[in-house]
Design a protein around this motif. Sequence first.
Motif, mmCIF file in Angstrom:
data_model
loop_
_atom_site.group_PDB
_atom_site.id
_atom_site.type_symbol
_atom_site.label_atom_id
_atom_site.label_comp_id
_atom_site.label_asym_id
_atom_site.label_seq_id
_atom_site.Cartn_x
_atom_site.Cartn_y
_atom_site.Cartn_z
ATOM 1 N N LEU A 123 0.828 -1.204 0.000
ATOM 2 C CA LEU A 123 0.000 0.000 0.000
ATOM 3 C C LEU A 123 0.860 1.251 0.000
ATOM 4 N N MET A 124 1.957 1.236 0.736
ATOM 5 C CA MET A 124 2.851 2.401 0.771
ATOM 6 C C MET A 124 3.464 2.661 -0.609
ATOM 7 N N GLU A 125 3.763 1.602 -1.339
ATOM 8 C CA GLU A 125 4.336 1.771 -2.670
ATOM 9 C C GLU A 125 3.291 2.216 -3.689
ATOM 10 N N ARG A 126 2.076 1.699 -3.538
ATOM 11 C CA ARG A 126 1.042 1.997 -4.538
ATOM 12 C C ARG A 126 0.409 3.358 -4.311
ATOM 13 N N TYR A 127 0.137 3.725 -3.081
ATOM 14 C CA TYR A 127 -0.556 4.975 -2.784
ATOM 15 C C TYR A 127 0.400 5.921 -2.062
#
Length: 415
Positions: free
Chosen positions: A267-271
Amino acid sequence: MSPGGVDDAGAEAPDIRPAFSSLLEDSAEDLYESAPCGYLSTLMDGTIAKINATLLGWLGLTREEVVGRKRFSDLLTVGGRLYHETHFAPLLRMQGHLGGVALEMRTAAGPRLPVLVTSTLKRGADGEPLLIRTTVFDATDRRAYEQELLRARRAADEAREQAEADRAQLREALAVLQRSLLPAALPDLPGVETAGYYHTASPMELGGDFYDLFPVDDTRTAFFLGDVCGKGPQAAALTSLTRYTLRAAMIQDADPVDDLSVLNRALMERYTGDDPRFCTAVAGVFERAGDTLRVRLASGGHPPALVLRSGGTAEYLRTRGGMLVGVLPTAQFTEVSTVLRPGDTLLLYTDGLTEARVGPGRRLYGYEALLAFAAARAPTGSRALVDALTGLLRDFGDGLDDDTALLAIGVPATP
């Protein structure tokens, strides 16, 4: 202006009385013939005795063709004639006056003339009716206005029907997409009873709750449940990413803490940047040991799991320190374990259940009420527990304004 026709400045004002006098010189016959509406007088059998030039002009007829030769009903269309004979004439005889009746008259040129008709009986000194006086108003403009209203109403009805069809199609598409984010069915596991339920708050909006349960090898089964932030297409995309990331991570390594860490990194990488996205989740794995289930689970900011014991009690399984998933790159998750014995049931749920509004004060349902509800039904199997909670959700009515997911895992009681 002074009384003598002299204004305040002393100049004489023009005298307009001669113009009025010239207007008043019109004879009553002229006024009758040239009136802005149609006039006609008929005998009691309907024979036309007198008709003005205005109505003759509307109909395209001459006086010789009408007076003494036609009846009033002869001037009407077939439908108008039928209505005149069955309703208009009998009511006029009984009441002596009828006003504003809509009819259609035939014209010599062919087109129908919509009119409004008012008729009055003239009676003699003995009270017997002598003749009928009728006034006819041209209703062409009114008819056009009514037809325009009808067209507008039909267009509005068609637009409304199309909108309903579009909404139904959208609801169906959303339902299909929502189902794709949930398992079609939970697996049948020997010695384990499972049950799941998903409540959609709005059929016109995709929810962000999710759950899944699946075997990872011959002895272990993984499960998770969670809730992403927001609603709609963006929430659905986040739900899809979260669900499949967790499933892949747990198949690779069924360690609840490590699996939540993998999800947090994804999630940190995507958003990133101005569009942060996060979720709460609980992930776990259970392993069959004789007639018991050894359960390990970790929570990322999610409401605590609830355990119903065979002895008739209920308790929360606290997972302290679990952070929201997708907020901090260094998020920490803590594992907790329990053992489910015959008659025990583990319940996972999303906060739509505890944050429902109840009572006159619209207070939160809360964790204490849920604990009391579970304890009053312990011991109970997974299916029976989910059925009871489904009824509770229905009882909330409009107080339940958020999606709610339920997942229950239990060991059937020993006969």
